[in-house]
Design an enzyme around this catalytic site. Structure first.
Site, short mmCIF file in Angstrom:
data_model
loop_
_atom_site.label_atom_id
_atom_site.label_comp_id
_atom_site.label_asym_id
_atom_site.label_seq_id
_atom_site.Cartn_x
_atom_site.Cartn_y
_atom_site.Cartn_z
N HIS A 164 1.34 -1.12 -0.03
CA HIS A 164 -0.05 -0.40 0.21
C HIS A 164 0.91 1.35 0.03
CE1 HIS A 164 -3.52 -2.67 2.35
NE2 HIS A 164 -3.29 -2.55 1.11
N CYS A 251 -2.76 0.40 9.58
CA CYS A 251 -3.45 -1.12 9.08
C CYS A 251 -4.62 -0.78 10.38
CB CYS A 251 -2.81 -2.07 8.48
SG CYS A 251 -1.83 -1.72 7.98
#
Ligand code: CIR
Length: 256
Positions: A164, A251
């Site tokens: 990501h 996250c």
């Protein structure tokens, strides 16, 4: 400043979560729970109220709650994860988000668009959106259109080597960016004051700024020192069991 955070407890099934790092071994579930407790305490210590959602055993990666929504001061976006095994996580977050935002201010990313929150970095009123294996051009476009309606701007950044956008970048406010790997030297990020994370500590490029403090993963001393030298109070949290699933500090929560 953030007032709230949302987290989801890890489920025993987390040991079957998606990973690109099987060599790190399977997560130890009980240790992961203790690390999650410490993570919640660290967030609370930064002054946010933490809403703790119960574990969702059907979804091994569901503790990585950041990926299913993007929350801003004026609107919320429910995402459509690019990982097929994670798409069902979306339905489980909607009620919680409705507790914080009126329905008309909640948008959705729809197929064929995909987007995961780990690919979104908010810098003031601007959103950087990573185009990754999980977030496609259609998803990024939908997000940009939605944000424009609330006066925000956005831009995309391609990434090819990491999961990501925020695997390799963290915005620490004050014009300061923690940066590593393929993003170092990219013109998009050249105007920021940069704290460069060396390749051997690349995991620590995922830190979170929470109300003036920076939560840093334990075990990355050079990065921790560099952040402290830049003037931040740091809070260390061990996330070794989440790292085994490619998950980092950002996250594990939605902060807003
Ligand atoms: C996944 O591959 O989806 C999870 N194992 C890790 C997700 C990490 N999330 C994030 O970087 N925002």
């Amino acid at each position: 400043m953030f007032k709230n955070a949302i987290v989801r407890r890890p489920a025993p099934s987390m040991v079957e979560g998606i990973t690109s790092a099987p060599h790190l071994g399977q997560p130890d579930y009980l240790l992961a729970l203790r690390q999650h407790d410490a993570y919640i305490k660290a967030l609370e210590g930064c002054g946010v109220a933490v809403k703790v959602l119960e574990a969702a055993p059907d979804y091994p990666d569901s503790c990585f709650v950041e990926d299913v929504a993007v929350l801003t001061p004026s609107c919320a976006l429910i995402t459509n994860p690019g990982a097929p095994t994670r798409q069902g996580e979306v339905a489980m977050i909607v009620d919680c988000i409705k507790g914080f935002y009126p329905e008309e201010k909640i948008g959705r990313i729809d197929s064929p668009g995909t987007l995961e929150g780990g690919d979104v970095m908010m810098v003031g009123n601007h959103f950087y959106i990573g185009q990754s294996a999980r977030t496609n051009a259609a998803g990024a476009r939908q997000m940009l259109d939605f944000l424009l309606g609330y006066g925000y701007s956005g831009s995309t950044a391609a990434l090819s080597k990491i999961l990501h956008l925020k695997t390799g970048l963290s915005y620490l406010e004050n014009d300061t960016l923690l940066i590593t790997g393929e993003f170092v030297g990219q013109p998009d990020f050249a105007a920021f004051r940069q704290i460069i994370v060396p390749p051997e500590e690349a995991y620590a490029a995922n830190c979170i700024w929470v109300n003036g403090k920076v939560i840093v993963p334990a075990g990355f001393p050079d990065t921790a020192r560099a952040i402290a030298l830049a003037g931040y109070e740091i809070v260390l949290v061990d996330t070794s069991e989440f790292r085994k699933l490619d998950g980092g500090l950002s996250c594990l929560s939605l902060r807003f």
